[in-house]
Design an enzyme around this catalytic site. Structure first.
Site, short mmCIF file in Angstrom:
data_model
loop_
_atom_site.label_atom_id
_atom_site.label_comp_id
_atom_site.label_asym_id
_atom_site.label_seq_id
_atom_site.Cartn_x
_atom_site.Cartn_y
_atom_site.Cartn_z
N SER A 94 1.44 -1.16 0.16
CA SER A 94 -0.04 0.29 -0.13
C SER A 94 0.84 1.37 -0.11
O SER A 94 2.08 0.87 0.64
CB SER A 94 -1.13 0.20 1.44
OG SER A 94 -1.79 1.44 1.33
N TYR A 148 -2.39 -1.30 10.06
CA TYR A 148 -2.38 -1.01 9.18
C TYR A 148 -1.12 -0.95 8.31
O TYR A 148 -0.69 -1.58 7.52
CB TYR A 148 -3.36 -0.99 8.06
CG TYR A 148 -4.17 -1.70 6.85
CD1 TYR A 148 -4.07 -2.57 5.92
CD2 TYR A 148 -3.35 -0.27 5.84
CE1 TYR A 148 -4.21 -2.00 4.90
CE2 TYR A 148 -3.37 -0.23 3.97
CZ TYR A 148 -4.41 -1.52 4.10
OH TYR A 148 -3.83 -1.45 2.81
#
Length: 246
Positions: free
Chosen positions: A138, A151
């Site tokens: 990401s 995350y």
């Protein structure tokens, strides 16, 4: 990485980026196996894409991962590409003592499961031609969103792990990092229609173009994610951090 003639396993292949990748690679002439937790969703995706195979697995169950990998290698000995895509994203409030179950599940799903998945398949992949492992990370691995701390941390860890994995498997298995920006998917509530996020179809169009380059880049990073990926190297991390968290 060849664009056709592969046998590809994609985790988290029933929705979002995983499903979009599965459908594009399937349409391009690859044999595609998707893994997911819910059988109903697997059935829906495979019914919409005749010839695609669905396998139910709980990515938080390490014994189930090993069992699935063994079954897939037996049923699909031509398997040569693993795409580690399954992931979850949870908001967390670190200002008070809290239940850490969300953080712990995020670590298991986003970090430990792909490590386990690659470990289960590495001997097999090392003996296959044109083998590759694709790890989906990401842009938040490089500039974190403060409300999703675990995350961000798992994606940063997978970026680092991918660098080491690529070096160790050099000459045996290509290791590629796919780095999405904010994309319109169902990863978090309301994200599929959130203004300013990259539409999924546009993201996948660009991703497939990058995958088709020869040689395949070590990082599949669409233009939109460069704002985050290169922030520190270009000396604008603080500005990027403020923009992401504004």
């Amino acid at each position: 990485m060849n664009m056709s003639g592969n046998t590809i396993l994609i985790t988290g292949g029933t929705s979002g980026i995983g499903r979009a990748l599965a459908e594009r690679f399937h349409a391009a002439g690859n044999s595609v196996i998707i893994a997911g937790r819910r059988q109903a969703l697997l059935d829906e995706v495979t019914a919409a894409n005749p010839g695609m195979v669905g396998v139910a697995v709980d990515m938080n169950d390490f014994a189930a991962i090993d069992a699935m990998a063994s079954a897939i290698m037996a049923a699909h000995p031509d398997l040569n590409i693993l795409i580690n895509n399954a992931g979850i994203m949870r908001m967390e409030d670190m200002t008070v003592r809290r239940d850490l179950s969300d953080a712990e599940e995020t670590i298991v799903t986003n970090l430990l499961a792909p490590i386990r998945m690659a470990n289960a398949l590495v001997d097999h992949l090392s003996g296959r031609p044109d083998a590759a492992i694709v790890n989906v990370t990401s842009g938040l691995a490089f500039v974190p969103l403060v409300h999703t701390p675990t995350y961000n941390a798992t994606k940063a860890a997978m970026h680092s792990y991918t660098l080491a994995q690529r070096a160790q498997l050099a000459g045996k298995v290509d290791v590629i990092e796919l780095i999405p920006p904010a994309v319109q998917t169902d990863l978090t509530p309301g994200q599929a229609t959130r203004e300013g996020y990259l539409p999924l179809a546009a993201f996948i169009d660009e991703v497939m173009t990058l995958f088709a380059q020869q040689p395949t880049p070590n990082e599949i990073a669409v233009d939109r994610v460069g704002f985050l990926r290169r922030a520190e190297a270009e000396g604008r991390f603080d500005a990027a951090f403020a923009a992401v968290n504004g």
